[in-house]
Write a protein that holds these residues in place. Structure first.
Motif, PDB file in Angstrom:
ATOM      1  N   PHE A   1       0.866  -1.174   0.000  1.00  0.00           N
ATOM      2  CA  PHE A   1       0.000   0.000   0.000  1.00  0.00           C
ATOM      3  C   PHE A   1       0.902   1.223   0.000  1.00  0.00           C
ATOM      4  O   PHE A   1       1.732   1.401   0.894  1.00  0.00           O
ATOM      5  N   ILE A   2       0.744   2.072  -1.009  1.00  0.00           N
ATOM      6  CA  ILE A   2       1.731   3.131  -1.223  1.00  0.00           C
ATOM      7  C   ILE A   2       1.025   4.451  -1.499  1.00  0.00           C
ATOM      8  O   ILE A   2      -0.133   4.475  -1.922  1.00  0.00           O
ATOM      9  N   GLY A   3       1.728   5.546  -1.256  1.00  0.00           N
ATOM     10  CA  GLY A   3       1.155   6.863  -1.491  1.00  0.00           C
ATOM     11  C   GLY A   3       1.838   7.575  -2.630  1.00  0.00           C
ATOM     12  O   GLY A   3       2.305   6.965  -3.595  1.00  0.00           O
ATOM     13  N   HIS A   4       1.895   8.887  -2.519  1.00  0.00           N
ATOM     14  CA  HIS A   4       2.553   9.729  -3.520  1.00  0.00           C
ATOM     15  C   HIS A   4       2.908  11.024  -2.807  1.00  0.00           C
ATOM     16  O   HIS A   4       2.018  11.772  -2.401  1.00  0.00           O
ATOM     17  N   GLY A   5       4.224  11.258  -2.601  1.00  0.00           N
ATOM     18  CA  GLY A   5       4.655  12.440  -1.863  1.00  0.00           C
ATOM     19  C   GLY A   5       5.236  13.492  -2.782  1.00  0.00           C
ATOM     20  O   GLY A   5       6.063  13.185  -3.644  1.00  0.00           O
ATOM     21  N   PRO A   6       4.813  14.747  -2.645  1.00  0.00           N
ATOM     22  CA  PRO A   6       5.337  15.805  -3.520  1.00  0.00           C
ATOM     23  C   PRO A   6       6.758  16.201  -3.167  1.00  0.00           C
ATOM     24  O   PRO A   6       7.143  16.174  -2.004  1.00  0.00           O
ATOM     25  N   GLU A   7       7.523  16.551  -4.167  1.00  0.00           N
ATOM     26  CA  GLU A   7       8.888  17.042  -4.005  1.00  0.00           C
ATOM     27  C   GLU A   7       9.062  18.298  -4.858  1.00  0.00           C
ATOM     28  O   GLU A   7       8.203  18.628  -5.680  1.00  0.00           O
ATOM     29  N   GLU A   8      10.182  18.978  -4.673  1.00  0.00           N
ATOM     30  CA  GLU A   8      10.466  20.178  -5.469  1.00  0.00           C
ATOM     31  C   GLU A   8      10.596  19.828  -6.954  1.00  0.00           C
ATOM     32  O   GLU A   8      10.835  18.679  -7.324  1.00  0.00           O
ATOM     33  N   ASN A   9      10.418  20.838  -7.795  1.00  0.00           N
ATOM     34  CA  ASN A   9      10.553  20.688  -9.256  1.00  0.00           C
ATOM     35  C   ASN A   9       9.547  19.685  -9.825  1.00  0.00           C
ATOM     36  O   ASN A   9       9.845  18.974 -10.784  1.00  0.00           O
TER      37      ASN A   9
ATOM     38  N   THR B   1      12.525  20.244   4.717  1.00  0.00           N
ATOM     39  CA  THR B   1      11.240  20.234   3.998  1.00  0.00           C
ATOM     40  C   THR B   1      10.466  18.950   4.273  1.00  0.00           C
ATOM     41  O   THR B   1       9.243  18.972   4.421  1.00  0.00           O
ATOM     42  N   ILE B   2      11.182  17.825   4.352  1.00  0.00           N
ATOM     43  CA  ILE B   2      10.514  16.551   4.661  1.00  0.00           C
ATOM     44  C   ILE B   2       9.939  16.594   6.076  1.00  0.00           C
ATOM     45  O   ILE B   2       8.812  16.149   6.321  1.00  0.00           O
ATOM     46  N   LEU B   3      10.706  17.129   7.018  1.00  0.00           N
ATOM     47  CA  LEU B   3      10.213  17.221   8.397  1.00  0.00           C
ATOM     48  C   LEU B   3       8.957  18.082   8.464  1.00  0.00           C
ATOM     49  O   LEU B   3       7.974  17.720   9.126  1.00  0.00           O
ATOM     50  N   GLU B   4       8.971  19.213   7.758  1.00  0.00           N
ATOM     51  CA  GLU B   4       7.791  20.087   7.753  1.00  0.00           C
ATOM     52  C   GLU B   4       6.594  19.373   7.141  1.00  0.00           C
ATOM     53  O   GLU B   4       5.479  19.443   7.662  1.00  0.00           O
ATOM     54  N   HIS B   5       6.829  18.669   6.024  1.00  0.00           N
ATOM     55  CA  HIS B   5       5.742  17.939   5.364  1.00  0.00           C
ATOM     56  C   HIS B   5       5.198  16.852   6.286  1.00  0.00           C
ATOM     57  O   HIS B   5       3.980  16.681   6.405  1.00  0.00           O
ATOM     58  N   HIS B   6       6.101  16.136   6.941  1.00  0.00           N
ATOM     59  CA  HIS B   6       5.701  15.050   7.834  1.00  0.00           C
ATOM     60  C   HIS B   6       4.862  15.589   9.000  1.00  0.00           C
ATOM     61  O   HIS B   6       3.787  15.052   9.303  1.00  0.00           O
ATOM     62  N   ILE B   7       5.325  16.653   9.618  1.00  0.00           N
ATOM     63  CA  ILE B   7       4.626  17.215  10.780  1.00  0.00           C
ATOM     64  C   ILE B   7       3.264  17.771  10.383  1.00  0.00           C
ATOM     65  O   ILE B   7       2.250  17.511  11.035  1.00  0.00           O
TER      66      ILE B   7
ATOM     67  N   GLU C   1      11.267  16.579  19.393  1.00  0.00           N
ATOM     68  CA  GLU C   1      12.065  15.382  19.121  1.00  0.00           C
ATOM     69  C   GLU C   1      12.011  15.024  17.638  1.00  0.00           C
ATOM     70  O   GLU C   1      13.018  14.667  17.025  1.00  0.00           O
ATOM     71  N   CYS C   2      10.830  15.148  17.054  1.00  0.00           N
ATOM     72  CA  CYS C   2      10.672  14.828  15.626  1.00  0.00           C
ATOM     73  C   CYS C   2      11.539  15.747  14.762  1.00  0.00           C
ATOM     74  O   CYS C   2      12.167  15.296  13.812  1.00  0.00           O
ATOM     75  N   ARG C   3      11.597  17.023  15.130  1.00  0.00           N
ATOM     76  CA  ARG C   3      12.390  17.981  14.347  1.00  0.00           C
ATOM     77  C   ARG C   3      13.894  17.709  14.447  1.00  0.00           C
ATOM     78  O   ARG C   3      14.664  18.227  13.638  1.00  0.00           O
ATOM     79  N   SER C   4      14.296  16.902  15.431  1.00  0.00           N
ATOM     80  CA  SER C   4      15.728  16.579  15.561  1.00  0.00           C
ATOM     81  C   SER C   4      16.092  15.259  14.883  1.00  0.00           C
ATOM     82  O   SER C   4      17.244  14.824  14.943  1.00  0.00           O
ATOM     83  N   ALA C   5      15.102  14.620  14.226  1.00  0.00           N
ATOM     84  CA  ALA C   5      15.401  13.383  13.485  1.00  0.00           C
ATOM     85  C   ALA C   5      16.429  13.675  12.390  1.00  0.00           C
ATOM     86  O   ALA C   5      16.424  14.753  11.799  1.00  0.00           O
ATOM     87  N   GLU C   6      17.291  12.709  12.134  1.00  0.00           N
ATOM     88  CA  GLU C   6      18.381  12.910  11.174  1.00  0.00           C
ATOM     89  C   GLU C   6      18.251  12.081   9.907  1.00  0.00           C
ATOM     90  O   GLU C   6      18.853  12.400   8.883  1.00  0.00           O
ATOM     91  N   TYR C   7      17.484  10.987   9.978  1.00  0.00           N
ATOM     92  CA  TYR C   7      17.440  10.044   8.855  1.00  0.00           C
ATOM     93  C   TYR C   7      16.010   9.651   8.511  1.00  0.00           C
ATOM     94  O   TYR C   7      15.101   9.722   9.346  1.00  0.00           O
ATOM     95  N   ILE C   8      15.854   9.220   7.290  1.00  0.00           N
ATOM     96  CA  ILE C   8      14.632   8.550   6.849  1.00  0.00           C
ATOM     97  C   ILE C   8      14.992   7.099   6.569  1.00  0.00           C
ATOM     98  O   ILE C   8      15.945   6.821   5.836  1.00  0.00           O
ATOM     99  N   LEU C   9      14.260   6.180   7.170  1.00  0.00           N
ATOM    100  CA  LEU C   9      14.358   4.766   6.800  1.00  0.00           C
ATOM    101  C   LEU C   9      13.259   4.501   5.778  1.00  0.00           C
ATOM    102  O   LEU C   9      12.122   4.923   5.969  1.00  0.00           O
ATOM    103  N   THR C  10      13.568   3.792   4.713  1.00  0.00           N
ATOM    104  CA  THR C  10      12.549   3.559   3.692  1.00  0.00           C
ATOM    105  C   THR C  10      12.774   2.249   2.959  1.00  0.00           C
ATOM    106  O   THR C  10      13.926   1.835   2.749  1.00  0.00           O
ATOM    107  N   LEU C  11      11.694   1.591   2.613  1.00  0.00           N
ATOM    108  CA  LEU C  11      11.813   0.503   1.643  1.00  0.00           C
ATOM    109  C   LEU C  11      12.218   1.104   0.306  1.00  0.00           C
ATOM    110  O   LEU C  11      11.897   2.266   0.010  1.00  0.00           O
ATOM    111  N   GLY C  12      12.929   0.326  -0.496  1.00  0.00           N
ATOM    112  CA  GLY C  12      13.477   0.831  -1.744  1.00  0.00           C
ATOM    113  C   GLY C  12      12.765   0.291  -2.975  1.00  0.00           C
ATOM    114  O   GLY C  12      11.778  -0.445  -2.871  1.00  0.00           O
TER     115      GLY C  12
END
Length: 305
Positions: free
Chosen positions: A165-173, A201-207, A224-235
């Motif tokens: 089950f997957i979404g669609h996240g907006p990015e720049e450009n 930008t990802i943190l802002e979108h996530h929050i 605490e969320c704003r201090s996250a450093e990494y995204i873990l993701t399936l590829g």
């Protein structure tokens, strides 16, 4: 950081990608997307549930699914939560191995901005008691890479995903991400999962996504969320190896950039030249969905299609 011998590790511009040792060859065939426009979020949720029912009918034994976070699958999760309160689908629920698909890290597992808490809030206790297993990406450990390998090992041992089950996240450009495969993160078709440096930008979108979705959040969790450093993701490999992709895009009203970014994925044909296609996919990872032969994309009229 240690790495299990079953997985190969690649590093590209601070992006870490893991691949299965037995890499599967992949055919770069563009299957396109044929969106199904439904009139309401409730209809999208029912359509997603119907896809689960059809998989259950066509397969014996366990059903392995990756849950979608954020708004995209909230109606599906409400339906599953209601079913779990009754006994009418207990046989189905008892066959489900449920995985998360992405996460911010480091982050305590009980942070209100974690997908796990959001899943618990909507799916409810009964759902988690009745399913066969729940495997989140661990975000509360110093060795995130080893924890991700453990997660991937379980997914591989169970035979991979029946439904992603997957979404669609907006990015720049006018680009986009799937799961959290970011533009220019170097993701390739054999990469099963990754650890990506996070952007503001990802943190802002996530929050903002969690707040719009109705999560009960607080100031300390947000800090605490704003201090996250990494995204873990399936590829890409996890997407391409899934037996079925079920996409939902329901929040164009609160994320209007999705109107252009989804149209871009819908209308951009991948080059027949593999090197050019790889460049297109790295620039706009939302295009990976076009390479899967068994995809449903459920959307609302607010995408303007």
């Amino acid at each position: 950081m240690t790495i299990n011998s079953k997985f190969t590790r690649y590093e590209d511009n601070n992006n870490i990608w893991l691949s299965q040792e037995r890499e599967q060859g992949f055919n770069f065939t563009d299957h396109g997307i044929t969106p199904t426009v439904l009139s309401s979020e409730a209809e999208v949720g029912q359509a997603m549930l119907n896809e689960l029912y059809s998989t259950v009918k066509s397969k014996e034994g366990d059903i392995n699914i990756a849950l979608l976070g954020g708004r995209g699958a909230q109606e599906l999760h409400r339906l599953l939560g209601e079913l779990a309160k009754s006994s009418q689908q207990d046989d189905l629920l008892a066959r489900l191995n449920v995985f998360t698909q992405d996460a911010l890290a480091p982050l305590s597992m009980d942070n209100s901005f974690s997908f796990v808490r959001d899943f618990e809030r909507i799916l409810g206790d009964a759902f988690f008691k009745k399913i066969k297993s729940f495997t989140p990406m661990r975000t509360d450990t110093k060795d995130i890479e080893s924890a991700l390998v453990e997660y991937l090992t379980k997914l591989e041992e169970l035979g991979g995903l029946d439904i992603f089950f997957i979404g669609h996240g907006p990015e720049e450009n006018q680009a986009s991400h799937l799961a959290y495969i970011k533009p220019f993160s170097g993701a390739q078709s054999h990469h099963i999962a990754g650890i990506i440096p996070i952007s503001s930008t990802i943190l802002e979108h996530h929050i903002s996504k969690f707040k719009a979705g109705g999560s009960l959040v607080n100031e300390s969790d947000e800090k605490e969320c704003r201090s996250a450093e990494y995204i873990l993701t399936l590829g890409p490999a996890a997407i391409l190896q899934a037996k079925k992709i079920v996409q939902s895009v329901v929040d164009a009203d609160s994320a209007p950039s999705k109107i252009k970014t989804y149209a871009n994925v819908l209308n951009t044909q991948l080059s027949s030249n593999k090197e050019e296609a790889v460049l297109q996919l790295n620039t706009n990872p939302g295009l990976w969905i076009r390479l899967h032969p068994n995809t449903k994309s459920f959307v609302l009229p607010n995408l303007g299609l």
